[in-house]
Write a protein that holds these residues in place. Structure first.
Motif, PDB file in Angstrom:
ATOM      1  N   ALA A  14      24.662  17.279  49.726  1.00  0.00           N
ATOM      2  CA  ALA A  14      25.397  17.618  48.515  1.00  0.00           C
ATOM      3  C   ALA A  14      26.644  18.404  48.912  1.00  0.00           C
ATOM      4  O   ALA A  14      26.586  19.282  49.768  1.00  0.00           O
ATOM      5  N   ALA A  15      27.747  18.064  48.303  1.00  0.00           N
ATOM      6  CA  ALA A  15      28.983  18.781  48.593  1.00  0.00           C
ATOM      7  C   ALA A  15      28.896  20.168  47.985  1.00  0.00           C
ATOM      8  O   ALA A  15      28.890  20.329  46.779  1.00  0.00           O
ATOM      9  N   ALA A  16      28.791  21.155  48.823  1.00  0.00           N
ATOM     10  CA  ALA A  16      28.667  22.539  48.369  1.00  0.00           C
ATOM     11  C   ALA A  16      30.010  23.235  48.556  1.00  0.00           C
ATOM     12  O   ALA A  16      30.256  23.870  49.568  1.00  0.00           O
ATOM     13  N   ALA A  17      30.877  23.072  47.585  1.00  0.00           N
ATOM     14  CA  ALA A  17      32.177  23.711  47.663  1.00  0.00           C
ATOM     15  C   ALA A  17      32.024  25.193  47.368  1.00  0.00           C
ATOM     16  O   ALA A  17      31.339  25.582  46.420  1.00  0.00           O
ATOM     17  N   PRO A  18      32.647  26.046  48.190  1.00  0.00           N
ATOM     18  CA  PRO A  18      32.562  27.477  47.926  1.00  0.00           C
ATOM     19  C   PRO A  18      33.246  27.821  46.606  1.00  0.00           C
ATOM     20  O   PRO A  18      34.245  27.210  46.237  1.00  0.00           O
ATOM     21  N   VAL A  19      32.667  28.744  45.908  1.00  0.00           N
ATOM     22  CA  VAL A  19      33.225  29.166  44.632  1.00  0.00           C
ATOM     23  C   VAL A  19      34.214  30.298  44.897  1.00  0.00           C
ATOM     24  O   VAL A  19      33.850  31.336  45.438  1.00  0.00           O
ATOM     25  N   PRO A  20      35.490  30.097  44.545  1.00  0.00           N
ATOM     26  CA  PRO A  20      36.452  31.170  44.779  1.00  0.00           C
ATOM     27  C   PRO A  20      36.162  32.367  43.880  1.00  0.00           C
ATOM     28  O   PRO A  20      35.711  32.206  42.746  1.00  0.00           O
ATOM     29  N   GLN A  21      36.425  33.534  44.409  1.00  0.00           N
ATOM     30  CA  GLN A  21      36.256  34.777  43.667  1.00  0.00           C
ATOM     31  C   GLN A  21      37.639  35.303  43.323  1.00  0.00           C
ATOM     32  O   GLN A  21      38.525  35.319  44.166  1.00  0.00           O
ATOM     33  N   ALA A  22      37.805  35.747  42.099  1.00  0.00           N
ATOM     34  CA  ALA A  22      39.092  36.287  41.669  1.00  0.00           C
ATOM     35  C   ALA A  22      38.858  37.572  40.902  1.00  0.00           C
ATOM     36  O   ALA A  22      37.918  37.684  40.126  1.00  0.00           O
ATOM     37  N   GLY A  23      39.716  38.526  41.152  1.00  0.00           N
ATOM     38  CA  GLY A  23      39.632  39.793  40.437  1.00  0.00           C
ATOM     39  C   GLY A  23      40.832  40.652  40.785  1.00  0.00           C
ATOM     40  O   GLY A  23      41.262  40.711  41.938  1.00  0.00           O
ATOM     41  N   ASN A  67      44.140  41.660  41.785  1.00  0.00           N
ATOM     42  CA  ASN A  67      45.224  40.942  42.442  1.00  0.00           C
ATOM     43  C   ASN A  67      44.740  40.195  43.671  1.00  0.00           C
ATOM     44  O   ASN A  67      45.508  39.942  44.582  1.00  0.00           O
ATOM     45  N   VAL A  68      43.445  39.848  43.696  1.00  0.00           N
ATOM     46  CA  VAL A  68      42.857  39.217  44.877  1.00  0.00           C
ATOM     47  C   VAL A  68      42.201  37.894  44.491  1.00  0.00           C
ATOM     48  O   VAL A  68      41.526  37.803  43.475  1.00  0.00           O
ATOM     49  N   LEU A  69      42.411  36.893  45.343  1.00  0.00           N
ATOM     50  CA  LEU A  69      41.759  35.599  45.218  1.00  0.00           C
ATOM     51  C   LEU A  69      41.178  35.280  46.582  1.00  0.00           C
ATOM     52  O   LEU A  69      41.886  35.342  47.585  1.00  0.00           O
ATOM     53  N   GLU A  70      39.858  34.984  46.652  1.00  0.00           N
ATOM     54  CA  GLU A  70      39.276  34.700  47.963  1.00  0.00           C
ATOM     55  C   GLU A  70      38.101  33.746  47.866  1.00  0.00           C
ATOM     56  O   GLU A  70      37.479  33.595  46.828  1.00  0.00           O
ATOM     57  N   ASN A  71      37.850  33.094  49.018  1.00  0.00           N
ATOM     58  CA  ASN A  71      36.647  32.294  49.189  1.00  0.00           C
ATOM     59  C   ASN A  71      36.092  32.616  50.569  1.00  0.00           C
ATOM     60  O   ASN A  71      36.502  33.608  51.177  1.00  0.00           O
ATOM     61  N   ASP A  72      35.196  31.778  51.102  1.00  0.00           N
ATOM     62  CA  ASP A  72      34.579  32.107  52.388  1.00  0.00           C
ATOM     63  C   ASP A  72      35.529  31.928  53.580  1.00  0.00           C
ATOM     64  O   ASP A  72      35.222  32.331  54.690  1.00  0.00           O
ATOM     65  N   THR A  73      36.695  31.352  53.354  1.00  0.00           N
ATOM     66  CA  THR A  73      37.642  31.095  54.431  1.00  0.00           C
ATOM     67  C   THR A  73      38.917  31.925  54.335  1.00  0.00           C
ATOM     68  O   THR A  73      39.486  32.306  55.348  1.00  0.00           O
ATOM     69  N   LEU A  74      39.345  32.225  53.125  1.00  0.00           N
ATOM     70  CA  LEU A  74      40.670  32.793  52.923  1.00  0.00           C
ATOM     71  C   LEU A  74      40.626  33.909  51.893  1.00  0.00           C
ATOM     72  O   LEU A  74      39.910  33.816  50.893  1.00  0.00           O
ATOM     73  N   ARG A  75      41.423  34.946  52.132  1.00  0.00           N
ATOM     74  CA  ARG A  75      41.577  36.039  51.165  1.00  0.00           C
ATOM     75  C   ARG A  75      43.059  36.273  50.968  1.00  0.00           C
ATOM     76  O   ARG A  75      43.798  36.474  51.930  1.00  0.00           O
ATOM     77  N   VAL A  76      43.506  36.224  49.699  1.00  0.00           N
ATOM     78  CA  VAL A  76      44.905  36.441  49.367  1.00  0.00           C
ATOM     79  C   VAL A  76      44.984  37.604  48.399  1.00  0.00           C
ATOM     80  O   VAL A  76      44.305  37.610  47.372  1.00  0.00           O
ATOM     81  N   ALA A  77      45.826  38.589  48.748  1.00  0.00           N
ATOM     82  CA  ALA A  77      46.052  39.744  47.869  1.00  0.00           C
ATOM     83  C   ALA A  77      47.524  39.765  47.482  1.00  0.00           C
ATOM     84  O   ALA A  77      48.398  39.604  48.336  1.00  0.00           O
ATOM     85  N   PHE A  78      47.792  39.954  46.192  1.00  0.00           N
ATOM     86  CA  PHE A  78      49.155  39.997  45.690  1.00  0.00           C
ATOM     87  C   PHE A  78      49.533  41.423  45.321  1.00  0.00           C
ATOM     88  O   PHE A  78      48.720  42.169  44.775  1.00  0.00           O
ATOM     89  N   ASP A  79      50.770  41.783  45.605  1.00  0.00           N
ATOM     90  CA  ASP A  79      51.298  43.082  45.212  1.00  0.00           C
ATOM     91  C   ASP A  79      51.680  42.987  43.735  1.00  0.00           C
ATOM     92  O   ASP A  79      52.495  42.148  43.358  1.00  0.00           O
ATOM     93  N   ALA A  80      51.117  43.840  42.892  1.00  0.00           N
ATOM     94  CA  ALA A  80      51.346  43.785  41.454  1.00  0.00           C
ATOM     95  C   ALA A  80      52.803  44.072  41.098  1.00  0.00           C
ATOM     96  O   ALA A  80      53.305  43.576  40.084  1.00  0.00           O
ATOM     97  N   GLN A  81      53.498  44.821  41.921  1.00  0.00           N
ATOM     98  CA  GLN A  81      54.886  45.183  41.656  1.00  0.00           C
ATOM     99  C   GLN A  81      55.857  44.039  41.982  1.00  0.00           C
ATOM    100  O   GLN A  81      56.756  43.731  41.212  1.00  0.00           O
ATOM    101  N   THR A  82      55.667  43.419  43.144  1.00  0.00           N
ATOM    102  CA  THR A  82      56.643  42.431  43.641  1.00  0.00           C
ATOM    103  C   THR A  82      56.163  40.983  43.530  1.00  0.00           C
ATOM    104  O   THR A  82      56.971  40.071  43.620  1.00  0.00           O
ATOM    105  N   GLY A  83      54.871  40.778  43.423  1.00  0.00           N
ATOM    106  CA  GLY A  83      54.331  39.420  43.420  1.00  0.00           C
ATOM    107  C   GLY A  83      54.146  38.857  44.803  1.00  0.00           C
ATOM    108  O   GLY A  83      53.725  37.728  44.971  1.00  0.00           O
ATOM    109  N   ARG A  84      54.442  39.662  45.814  1.00  0.00           N
ATOM    110  CA  ARG A  84      54.263  39.186  47.196  1.00  0.00           C
ATOM    111  C   ARG A  84      52.818  39.265  47.590  1.00  0.00           C
ATOM    112  O   ARG A  84      52.054  40.026  47.139  1.00  0.00           O
TER     113      ARG A  84
END
Length: 177
Positions: free
Chosen positions: A149-158, A160-177
């Motif tokens: 069965a294709a078990a795609a990881p469920v991304p977590q968001a909260g 300014n952060v978006l992450e899954n089991d491979t990648l974590r992205v954090a955004f600066d609330a002031q600049t959007g970077r």
């Protein structure tokens, strides 16, 4: 069979200095566009016929429930590349509708995933996988339905952060970077 000599002459004719420099009359460019387009079409046709002739002589083992695929490398060096393959038509899905896997000629299961198809039909499937193709050669692959069965990881968001089991992205609330 097309005459590649005549095709090549048409390409060379359109390498003329007035055409390349842009100082011909508009009708010349219309004619050049048609000739180059025809030459390109004939070259693609010749390439397709040549690759099919080679393919007919490749001993592809019969593997029920699979779709075989031959990938060619015309370069004099080995190539590692992403291979996209799309198949299926009305009433014939070609590739499995769910959970496809790709098996190389060594029997290894390669990671793959479905991506958006070019032709938007329900029966169409487009799969991408990474392959290593030998220099001036080819390799064969079999696509089949996976039992896993294709078990795609469920991304977590909260916040300014978006992450899954491979990648974590954090955004600066002031600049959007």
């Amino acid at each position: 069979q097309c005459d590649l000599k005549e095709t090549w002459k048409a390409v060379l004719m359109n390498q003329f200095h007035d055409i390349l420099a842009g100082c011909s009359i508009p009708e010349v460019y219309d004619n050049a566009l048609a000739q180059i387009g025809g030459s390109r079409s004939q070259a693609y046709e010749a390439e397709n016929h040549a690759l099919q002739r080679i393919s007919f002589h490749i001993g592809i083992p019969l593997a029920p429930g699979t779709t075989p695929l031959v990938v060619f490398n015309p370069h004099p060096w080995p190539v590692t590349a992403e291979i996209c393959h799309e198949s299926g038509s009305w009433g014939n899905p070609g590739l499995p509708l769910e959970n496809c896997e790709v098996v190389d000629s060594q029997g290894r299961i390669l990671p793959c995933q479905y991506i958006r198809t070019i032709a938007q039909l329900d029966e169409r499937r487009r799969v991408v996988f990474q392959a290593e193709i030998p220099a001036m050669g080819w390799d064969t692959f079999h696509m089949r339905k996976s039992d896993a069965a294709a078990a795609a990881p469920v991304p977590q968001a909260g916040g300014n952060v978006l992450e899954n089991d491979t990648l974590r992205v954090a955004f600066d609330a002031q600049t959007g970077r």
